[in-house]
Each structure stands twice: as C-alpha cells, then as structure tokens.
Enzyme design. Structure first.
Site, PDB file in Angstrom:
ATOM      1  N   LYS A  64       0.858  -1.190   0.000  1.00  0.00           N
ATOM      2  CA  LYS A  64       0.000   0.000   0.000  1.00  0.00           C
ATOM      3  C   LYS A  64       0.891   1.235   0.000  1.00  0.00           C
ATOM      4  O   LYS A  64       1.947   1.259   0.650  1.00  0.00           O
ATOM      5  CB  LYS A  64      -0.886  -0.036   1.251  1.00  0.00           C
ATOM      6  CG  LYS A  64      -1.940   1.058   1.320  1.00  0.00           C
ATOM      7  CD  LYS A  64      -2.777   0.881   2.588  1.00  0.00           C
ATOM      8  CE  LYS A  64      -3.870   1.916   2.720  1.00  0.00           C
ATOM      9  NZ  LYS A  64      -4.626   1.776   3.979  1.00  0.00           N
ATOM     10  N   SER A 139      -9.590   1.891   3.217  1.00  0.00           N
ATOM     11  CA  SER A 139      -8.786   2.642   2.282  1.00  0.00           C
ATOM     12  C   SER A 139      -7.860   1.773   1.443  1.00  0.00           C
ATOM     13  O   SER A 139      -7.388   2.208   0.404  1.00  0.00           O
ATOM     14  CB  SER A 139      -7.937   3.663   3.048  1.00  0.00           C
ATOM     15  OG  SER A 139      -7.046   2.995   3.929  1.00  0.00           O
ATOM     16  N   SER A 163      -9.346  -0.567   7.386  1.00  0.00           N
ATOM     17  CA  SER A 163      -8.853  -0.483   5.999  1.00  0.00           C
ATOM     18  C   SER A 163      -8.141  -1.709   5.467  1.00  0.00           C
ATOM     19  O   SER A 163      -7.785  -1.742   4.278  1.00  0.00           O
ATOM     20  CB  SER A 163      -7.926   0.718   5.850  1.00  0.00           C
ATOM     21  OG  SER A 163      -8.691   1.882   5.820  1.00  0.00           O
TER      22      SER A 163
HETATM   23  N1  GLN Z   1     -12.694   4.174   6.894  1.00  0.00           N
HETATM   24  C1  GLN Z   1     -12.057   4.549   8.109  1.00  0.00           C
HETATM   25  C2  GLN Z   1     -11.628   5.991   8.009  1.00  0.00           C
HETATM   26  O1  GLN Z   1     -11.929   6.604   7.041  1.00  0.00           O
HETATM   27  C3  GLN Z   1     -10.879   3.662   8.379  1.00  0.00           C
HETATM   28  C4  GLN Z   1      -9.736   3.936   7.501  1.00  0.00           C
HETATM   29  C5  GLN Z   1      -8.518   3.139   7.850  1.00  0.00           C
HETATM   30  O2  GLN Z   1      -8.593   2.116   8.512  1.00  0.00           O
HETATM   31  N2  GLN Z   1      -7.367   3.631   7.416  1.00  0.00           N
HETATM   32  O3  GLN Z   1     -10.991   6.528   8.864  1.00  0.00           O
END
Ligand code: GLN
Length: 472
Positions: A64, A139, A163
């Site tokens: 990532k 994400s 994410s």
């Molecule tokens: N969707 C959650 C957020 O927007 C988690 C994102 C993540 O785990 N990086 O913060």
C-alpha cells in the site's frame, strides 16, 4: 500466462513452492504478475506505480502506498506527497526484502488512508474485480483489488479503523489487522498513531499467516512494538472443536446489515457449529453504539497532529507565497483533498481549548470502556464473530458525497480497532454475486487462534474466490 502461471488462482504459498523448487524463477514470476497488471490494471487501477526490475529471489508483493519504499515514490494517495521518493525503507518493506520478496508496486489508497472506498485517492478510484462499477472498499482498496484480480499474490495494507478488513471482505480476500504493537509502523505514513496497524492481505488464511510471520515482531525503530509471545503457526486443523464463538447481540441487531450479508453470516455460524464450535450471543452494548463516534473524534484528532508536517518545506511539492505563512497555507490548500481537510478541521476542533475535555477527553474515556467491554467478553469466549462489513461492495459514487454514510461502512470493524485487538476477515459466501466477509476478533496476541478458526472455516466452505467474470 507466463511460464504456465495462473496468477488468478496461485496462492502465495504455492508460488513460494514453485520458486523454491526452481520450477519458476523470481524474475519469471514477477514478469507473470506484471503481465497480469498490464492486462487488467488499466480497468482496476489497483496500482499507482509498478516496479519493473525485480530485486529479490522469491515471490512478489504489493505494498500500500502509505509504506515508504527506498527509491520508489510514496504518496499515500495524496497530491501533497507527489514526487516524494523516500531515502529509506519502512521496516515492513525492509523485512519483505530481507525475506527475498520482490516489490511489485505500490497500491492505491484513499488519501492518507482516510476512507472506505478508495474514491478519496487523489489519483482516482480503484475498481472491484468482481464488478468494476463497484468500489473495492478502502482505504486499502488497491491492495485488495490487486490480490483478488490476480495482480499480486499478496500485499500489505494499513488498518486504522478497518482499511485491511473491509476491503478484504468486499473483494473476497483474507485480511488481518494484527494486535496493536505487533508490526512496526516505522516508515509508514501516519494517520492516527494510536490506531494504525500494518497487516497482510492474501487469498488464504495460511498465506496471511506466512506474511504475518515475515513482518511481525519488535522493531528497535518503533518503540510501540513488542516481540510476539509465541511464534506464528501455519494452521492445519479442519475442525473447531471446543471453540467458543461469541456473537455480539448489538452488532447483529444493526439495521445497516444487508439481508444477503446477514444470511451468509448466519450460514457460516451454523457451519462453525457443525465443525464443533459453540456459538452463543454476547453483549458489547457500548462498543457498537459509541465506537463509531468515538473513533471519529480520536482518529481526526491524531490525524490533525500527524498531518501538520506537510507544509511544502519538508516533503513534496510547494505552492509559493509572499511569506512563509502564505506558502504553507497555499501548499496545504492545493495539496490536501477534501477528506483530509475535513479531518484536520474536525480534529483541530476536538483538541481545541474549551472543547478538549468535552470531545477528545470524553472519547478517550469511552475508548477505555470499550477496551474493558471486550476484555469481559473474552472471559467467556475465544473469538467474537460479526460480518466484516454491513454491505457488499457498493457502486462507485454511491456514498462519495455523503461522508457520514461512508464513515458508517466501518461500524463493525472499528470497535475492536479501538480496543487494540486483532481481527481477521475471511470470505464466508456471496450475496448477489459479490463477496461477504466474516470478521473474527480475538484477544491481544490471539492471531494463531484466529488463523486456526479462519482456516477451518475456509476449508469447510471451499469457496471459489476468483471473481466470476475472470474465470475461464
Ligand atoms: N474508513 C475509516 C476511516 O476513514 C478507516 C480507515 C482506515 O482504517 N485507514 O478513517
């Protein structure tokens, strides 16, 4: 297909076998995945950039784009970091290299890992290999799409509130968010430091365990890490005899859970019982009522502090201005997209004098209660089970204009993240032709137990996880 390698079906474990036995070289394997990327990534946009010259003697890996890679641009999905080429490797990248893995490329992410669909990437969304009109989740949608689309055997993601787990569920992969502190964040672009974790995404539970073995353990460069209390085991058992599975009543009562997700979840619980597990309801009333609001105070608060370093002086492009202040303001205005700006404002507000106790301080207290509530549940249960995501992959654009609807995607993944606990998402069925994920949460350092449970279910389910439209 290079050298007879079917990247859509090959597990990382089998790929390792091919290379070890000398049946395929590291270069050939890297080339096979690059060919698959050339063929399918123009549609999926899982990768922000690829690495054409493999360095390493083993199989490829996708990282990532929040993970710093020496000599390879690392943007965290943000314009404010475009052109930033780290001069060092994040510890997890270094550990992959030390294991001989070849870096295949950097995968797409919501900007600074803020989002649940990859639509917040400054470089355009990724698409779900099961249905390219739908999101791969976020994400870490890039890594998830790469693995399920046969563009990478496995990858590493980051999980702050879901994410790794949520995109794994939406793309039909296995994903682990490890216990807080078991994997180094040194060299990882920070979002919310009390929550961020790095973890594996792959096709099988055994692959996830193998990669977790490579990257986990204490790192002197990250003082929040610890050594694992026990070595990582590769699961083999096919039964769940005696396993006590708790199903949080308040989670399954949530109306947001789609009927198709609910029925796949209920079916996998019945299967777990057939395999010898005891399934019973448990109570986590605070976690599922206050987890989401608590997270959306703590994570933006920490993000507002972590993102203060992007000023156009230290990293990335700079927008010029008359004074230092002008230049910083313009750089941040031009460089950050809407979501990081929203989080910086929310976080700064929650931390400001007069509001700190009411918002940030209160959220921290609630977090402590969530930690305790989970600890109580684990007095009676070995693992907790919920669906990973309330819905299957949704159409691109569906929630993009509604931040609250997007935030609600992580309703089920967030509570255990706040508690620092490990969570494994395992595919448990299909709904309307799209994958559904089962989330298994354990006590701290219970990764081996999660792997055993996930592996037994995976074997018993025997799902074909190649997206239907790509099967030949
Ligand atoms: N969707 C959650 C957020 O927007 C988690 C994102 C993540 O785990 N990086 O913060």
């Amino acid at each position: 297909m290079t050298a007879g390698v079917d990247t859509l079906r090959l597990t990382a474990e089998d790929a390792l076998g091919l290379v070890e036995r000398g049946e395929v070289s590291a270069e050939e394997l890297h080339g096979a995945y690059l060919d698959a990327i050339g063929e399918r990534d123009p549609e999926l946009h899982a990768f922000l950039r690829t690495v054409d010259e493999p360095e390493g003697s083993s199989i490829p890996i996708a990282l990532k784009d929040v993970i710093s890679t020496r000599g390879v641009e690392t943007t965290a999905g943000s314009k404010i970091l475009s052109g930033y080429v780290p001069v060092f490797d994040a510890t997890v990248a270094a550990r992959c290299k030390a294991a001989g893995l070849t870096l295949l490329g950097k995968t797409n992410t919501d900007e600074f890992a803020m989002g649940s669909s990859t639509e917040n990437s400054a470089f355009g969304p990724s698409r779900n290999p099961w249905d390219p009109s739908r999101v791969p989740g976020g994400s870490g949608g890039g890594t998830a799409a790469a693995v399920s689309g046969g563009l990478a055997p496995w990858g590493l993601g980051s999980d702050t509130g879901g994410s790794i787990k949520q995109p794994s569920a939406l793309c039909g992969n296995v994903g682990l968010r490890p216990t807080y502190g078991t994997v180094s964040r040194y060299g990882v672009v920070a979002f919310a430091s009390s929550l961020d974790q790095i973890g594996p995404v792959a096709k099988t539970v055994r692959d996830v365990a193998l990669l977790y073995r490579i990257v986990s353990g204490r790192d002197p460069c990250d003082s929040t890490t610890v050594e694992l209390p026990a070595p990582v085991e590769l699961p083999t058992a096919e039964r769940l005899d005696g396993l006590r599975i708790g199903v949080p009543r308040q989670a399954v009562a949530l109306e947001a859970i789609e009927p198709g997700v609910r029925s796949a979840f209920e079916a996998v619980l019945a299967l777990a019982e057939e395999l010898g597990a005891h399934v019973d309801e448990c109570d986590l009333p605070l976690s599922f009522e206050y987890g989401l609001p608590c997270y959306y105070l703590i994570a933006p608060a920490e993000a507002s502090s972590n993102l203060a370093r992007y000023d156009g002086v230290r990293y990335g492009p700079r927008s010029e201005g008359e004074t230092y202040r002008d230049a910083v303001e313009r750089t941040r205005d031009d460089g950050f997209g809407a979501e990081p700006k929203r989080r910086i404002m929310l976080g700064t507000y929650a931390l400001s004098a007069g509001y700190y106790d009411a918002y940030y301080g209160q959220a921290q207290k609630v977090r402590t209660l969530i930690v305790r509530e989970h600890a109580t549940a684990f007095e009676s249960f070995d693992v907790l089970a919920t669906p990973t995501s309330p819905t299957v992959a949704f159409p691109i654009g569906d929630k993009a204009a509604d931040p609250l609807a997007m935030y609600a995607c992580d309703l089920l993944t967030i509570p255990s993240c706040l508690a620092g606990l490990p969570g494994l998402s395992v595919p448990c069925g299909l709904s309307g032709g799209l994958p559904v994920g089962l989330q298994l949460v354990g006590p701290q350092f219970a990764e081996n137990a999660l792997f055993r449970a996930g592996h037994a279910l995976e074997r018993a389910l025997g799902l074909d996880l190649v997206p239907e439209r790509l099967r030949t």
